[in-house]
Motif scaffolding. Structure first.
Motif, PDB file in Angstrom:
ATOM      1  N   ALA A  79       0.835  -1.199   0.000  1.00 29.98           N
ATOM      2  CA  ALA A  79       0.000   0.000   0.000  1.00 29.98           C
ATOM      3  C   ALA A  79       0.871   1.251   0.000  1.00 29.98           C
ATOM      4  CB  ALA A  79      -0.926  -0.006   1.221  1.00 29.98           C
ATOM      5  N   PHE A 104       1.603  -0.116  -4.846  1.00 27.53           N
ATOM      6  CA  PHE A 104       1.404  -1.275  -5.703  1.00 27.53           C
ATOM      7  C   PHE A 104      -0.089  -1.509  -5.860  1.00 27.53           C
ATOM      8  CE2 PHE A 104       5.620  -3.386  -4.201  1.00 27.53           C
ATOM      9  CZ  PHE A 104       6.325  -2.450  -4.924  1.00 27.53           C
ATOM     10  N   ASP A 105      -0.473  -2.323  -6.871  1.00 24.54           N
ATOM     11  CA  ASP A 105      -1.898  -2.590  -7.045  1.00 24.54           C
ATOM     12  C   ASP A 105      -2.314  -3.805  -6.203  1.00 24.54           C
ATOM     13  OD1 ASP A 105      -1.270  -4.929  -8.450  1.00 24.54           O
ATOM     14  OD2 ASP A 105      -1.444  -3.946 -10.387  1.00 24.54           O
ATOM     15  N   PHE A 106      -3.583  -4.199  -6.331  1.00 24.57           N
ATOM     16  CA  PHE A 106      -4.113  -5.238  -5.452  1.00 24.57           C
ATOM     17  C   PHE A 106      -3.433  -6.587  -5.682  1.00 24.57           C
ATOM     18  CE2 PHE A 106      -7.351  -8.447  -4.284  1.00 24.57           C
ATOM     19  CZ  PHE A 106      -7.441  -8.141  -2.940  1.00 24.57           C
ATOM     20  N   SER A 157      -0.255  -6.462  -4.030  1.00 21.75           N
ATOM     21  CA  SER A 157      -0.461  -6.579  -2.588  1.00 21.75           C
ATOM     22  C   SER A 157      -0.520  -8.059  -2.178  1.00 21.75           C
ATOM     23  CB  SER A 157      -1.746  -5.846  -2.207  1.00 21.75           C
ATOM     24  OG  SER A 157      -2.041  -6.005  -0.843  1.00 21.75           O
ATOM     25  N   VAL A 181      -6.363  -5.206   4.222  1.00 23.53           N
ATOM     26  CA  VAL A 181      -5.707  -3.924   3.968  1.00 23.53           C
ATOM     27  C   VAL A 181      -6.503  -3.130   2.944  1.00 23.53           C
ATOM     28  CG1 VAL A 181      -3.650  -2.857   2.940  1.00 23.53           C
ATOM     29  CG2 VAL A 181      -3.403  -4.638   4.679  1.00 23.53           C
ATOM     30  N   TYR A 182      -7.046  -3.823   1.930  1.00 19.80           N
ATOM     31  CA  TYR A 182      -7.823  -3.136   0.897  1.00 19.80           C
ATOM     32  C   TYR A 182      -9.051  -2.452   1.492  1.00 19.80           C
ATOM     33  CZ  TYR A 182     -10.389  -2.347  -3.440  1.00 19.80           C
ATOM     34  OH  TYR A 182     -11.068  -1.782  -4.479  1.00 19.80           O
ATOM     35  N   PHE A 214      -7.771  -0.330   5.456  1.00 19.99           N
ATOM     36  CA  PHE A 214      -6.615   0.507   5.723  1.00 19.99           C
ATOM     37  C   PHE A 214      -6.918   1.993   5.659  1.00 19.99           C
ATOM     38  CE2 PHE A 214      -2.410   2.370   4.596  1.00 19.99           C
ATOM     39  CZ  PHE A 214      -1.899   2.242   5.866  1.00 19.99           C
ATOM     40  N   VAL A 252      -5.417  -3.069 -12.482  1.00 23.14           N
ATOM     41  CA  VAL A 252      -6.300  -3.471 -11.387  1.00 23.14           C
ATOM     42  C   VAL A 252      -6.245  -2.394 -10.320  1.00 23.14           C
ATOM     43  CG1 VAL A 252      -6.266  -5.964 -11.765  1.00 23.14           C
ATOM     44  CG2 VAL A 252      -4.428  -4.906 -10.487  1.00 23.14           C
ATOM     45  N   PRO A 253      -7.216  -2.359  -9.393  1.00 23.93           N
ATOM     46  CA  PRO A 253      -7.225  -1.309  -8.377  1.00 23.93           C
ATOM     47  C   PRO A 253      -5.970  -1.375  -7.508  1.00 23.93           C
ATOM     48  CG  PRO A 253      -9.319  -2.514  -8.379  1.00 23.93           C
ATOM     49  CD  PRO A 253      -8.370  -3.269  -9.261  1.00 23.93           C
ATOM     50  N   LEU A 254      -5.658  -0.246  -6.882  1.00 29.18           N
ATOM     51  CA  LEU A 254      -4.514  -0.207  -5.969  1.00 29.18           C
ATOM     52  C   LEU A 254      -4.797  -1.046  -4.722  1.00 29.18           C
ATOM     53  CD1 LEU A 254      -3.174   3.445  -6.092  1.00 29.18           C
ATOM     54  CD2 LEU A 254      -2.351   1.400  -7.235  1.00 29.18           C
ATOM     55  N   ALA A 255      -3.750  -1.205  -3.885  1.00 28.21           N
ATOM     56  CA  ALA A 255      -3.829  -2.102  -2.733  1.00 28.21           C
ATOM     57  C   ALA A 255      -4.812  -1.621  -1.664  1.00 28.21           C
ATOM     58  CB  ALA A 255      -2.441  -2.289  -2.120  1.00 28.21           C
ATOM     59  N   VAL A 256      -5.202  -0.341  -1.723  1.00 26.96           N
ATOM     60  CA  VAL A 256      -6.137   0.193  -0.727  1.00 26.96           C
ATOM     61  C   VAL A 256      -7.343   0.792  -1.449  1.00 26.96           C
ATOM     62  CG1 VAL A 256      -6.470   1.886   1.099  1.00 26.96           C
ATOM     63  CG2 VAL A 256      -4.293   0.667   0.911  1.00 26.96           C
ATOM     64  N   ARG A 257      -8.547   0.439  -1.006  1.00 24.47           N
ATOM     65  CA  ARG A 257      -9.774   0.907  -1.630  1.00 24.47           C
ATOM     66  C   ARG A 257      -9.859   2.423  -1.580  1.00 24.47           C
ATOM     67  NH1 ARG A 257     -15.664  -0.277   0.796  1.00 24.47           N
ATOM     68  NH2 ARG A 257     -14.461   0.460   2.568  1.00 24.47           N
ATOM     69  N   TRP A 309      -7.921   4.572  -2.990  1.00 26.86           N
ATOM     70  CA  TRP A 309      -6.705   5.275  -3.390  1.00 26.86           C
ATOM     71  C   TRP A 309      -6.631   5.263  -4.901  1.00 26.86           C
ATOM     72  CZ3 TRP A 309      -1.905   3.992   0.117  1.00 26.86           C
ATOM     73  CH2 TRP A 309      -2.210   4.363   1.436  1.00 26.86           C
ATOM     74  N   HIS A 310      -6.056   6.345  -5.482  1.00 30.89           N
ATOM     75  CA  HIS A 310      -5.938   6.419  -6.937  1.00 30.89           C
ATOM     76  C   HIS A 310      -4.486   6.614  -7.326  1.00 30.89           C
ATOM     77  CE1 HIS A 310     -10.210   6.367  -7.525  1.00 30.89           C
ATOM     78  NE2 HIS A 310     -10.344   7.301  -6.593  1.00 30.89           N
TER      79      HIS A 310
END
Lengths: 223, 223, 223
Positions: A28, A32-34, A37, A80-81, A84, C201-206, C208-209
């Motif tokens: 995070a 990095f992306d999901f 992660s 975390v997604y 966080f 894909v989306p980032l590691a935290v919902r 966040w952009h």
């Protein structure tokens, strides 16, 4: 009655989860992306155990053969997604989860080495390697200076203490679920207290001092 | 009479010590603490052999099973701690100790691969891997561009020469303690001379030149 | 009639060659020398398979025991040395060769794991590890943020798709040279299309952009 192997498996899986959270938190912070992660969580969580199993050289690493080991990294990345953004104290959280993983892995790593018939010195080394290996791979992969070498913190010493106590108690016949919890508590407390109070050991060369600090070793509070 | 295995063990331990010193010196330059100095010394000193033993796949790596391998990293960290402040020529020292380790490890790595029954090409590859592996892990762990890829220096070629000569002499029945010393001398001299005189090989693309140099390959002195 | 093992060997060697070219191209961009180009080509090309064989734990890795695996890295370094100055579209080329290696390795890695008797989940994991391992080692060694974690691209998902399809078709008895080519085509197309069209894909935290982007997930073209 719960067998010893089941207890060991659960301690190991909880340690895997702790390190997995540390990996997802670092992912995070590094934006990095999901998927990244999940991958960094897996490297942090499973890397130490994979190195341990490869060194023991008794078949494929358990992280590959037992699918249960995949659940913690997925769970950690999801937590975390979703959570966080509301819990922003990044460094503290990462350090606490990392310390939890360290405390459990230096015990389970040592026990697996003893079970594989390795000598006490090798068991301690392998316990420490298991404890610090995942975090080291996590930091190297994310292109960071490893926490292990961050000179403001005591990181490897608690792992040595934990692996040493585990080996000692095992050979004295005193190792049990209870003493395992005591050892884990000691390692966790040592690591977190050292971090919070800014304990440190001297630099690699006698007489050299840290930039911006005038203090001696093992003293002073974190600024 | 001293057995061949004992000679091999001692050559290996001396190589371990040389690489350990290179690790502690790098830890000093990176301002790591004393525990970090022991750990980086261990990674540099034992990493190449651990990779070799994992590849050979005949039981746990000797660095974990034989406690004698722990002495050199501890000794190296202590020496750097107490003596380094009075011997400040950092880069030269690191390069010389690194070259000593390289010279011994490309020989002992090749011999262990031959003993494990690997074919000559595999033995040479494994000798080179043993020789360059520890330094590579040391530099990656410390977040440096690996010396192995520093385009100002010839680093891997001497290891290939040493591993090749060892394999050749072994299959000719001419390998002995004496010829081992000759090979080590050749590798060490090749590496150190290349470093001191600034020998280099062409860049990865034909016609590209190093920034700030106008010279051809294998020529010119270090500025 | 050509045996299945021969087909598998050739698919593997072609994947080795693709990753080797990606390693030599990165060595060129990092201004490494020709020996560094051979070494980085070898690490990129053989690293994933070495990790796979070490995890399977059934003897020394094939990259060490079968000298045929040394030809592709040498060939790749020579091709980049002689041809690259006239073909300057660096990033595109590296990505295409890397995608080719990824497409083949996630298949051959999965098949080797199945042959070694590992369970389906382990086979998929090992296929993905084989596919992304060499590129990860290449980027770590060259001190770059791994492509695997570059949040502008989809990299690991195609490998999961390829390893999953291989395992599925194998267990359905539908795996053949033809279906292998189809899977490789799907993986390659998925990876290259994702790269060209800027899928992510989306980032590691919902919530966040990405810096500088306002778009949602899996949309938008590469700027």
């Amino acid at each position: 009655m719960i067998s010893f192997d089941i207890v060991l498996l659960w301690l190991d899986l909880i340690g895997v989860f702790f390190f997995a959270v540390s990996g997802s938190l670092l992912a995070a912070r590094k934006q990095f992306d999901f998927v990244g992660s999940i991958l960094l969580a897996s490297i942090a969580a499973l890397g130490g155990g994979v190195i341990r199993d490869i060194v023991i050289n008794a078949g494929p690493p358990i992280a590959f053969t037992n699918p249960a080991y995949l659940a913690p990294p997925l769970l950690a990345a999801l937590l975390v997604y979703y959570l966080f953004s509301s819990v922003q104290r990044f460094t503290s959280l990462l350090t606490l989860f990392d310390a939890g993983g360290l405390a459990l892995f230096c015990i389970t790593g040592t026990l697996k080495a003893i079970s594989a018939g390795m000598n006490p010195v090798a068991a301690i080394l392998l316990g420490v390697t298991t404890g610090v290996g995942g975090g080291l791979l996590r930091d190297i992969t994310a292109n960071e200076i490893p926490t292990l070498f961050n000179n403001r913190d005591i990181y490897a010493l608690p792992a040595f203490v934990g692996a040493g106590l585990t080996t000692l108690l095992w050979h004295l016949g005193l190792f049990s679920g209870l003493t395992a919890c005591v050892i884990a508590g000691v390692v966790f407390t040592f690591r977190v207290t050292a971090w919070r109070r800014g304990w440190y050991v001297p630099l690699a060369v006698r007489g050299w001092h840290r930039a911006g600090t005038g203090g001696g070793a093992i003293s002073g509070a974190r600024d």
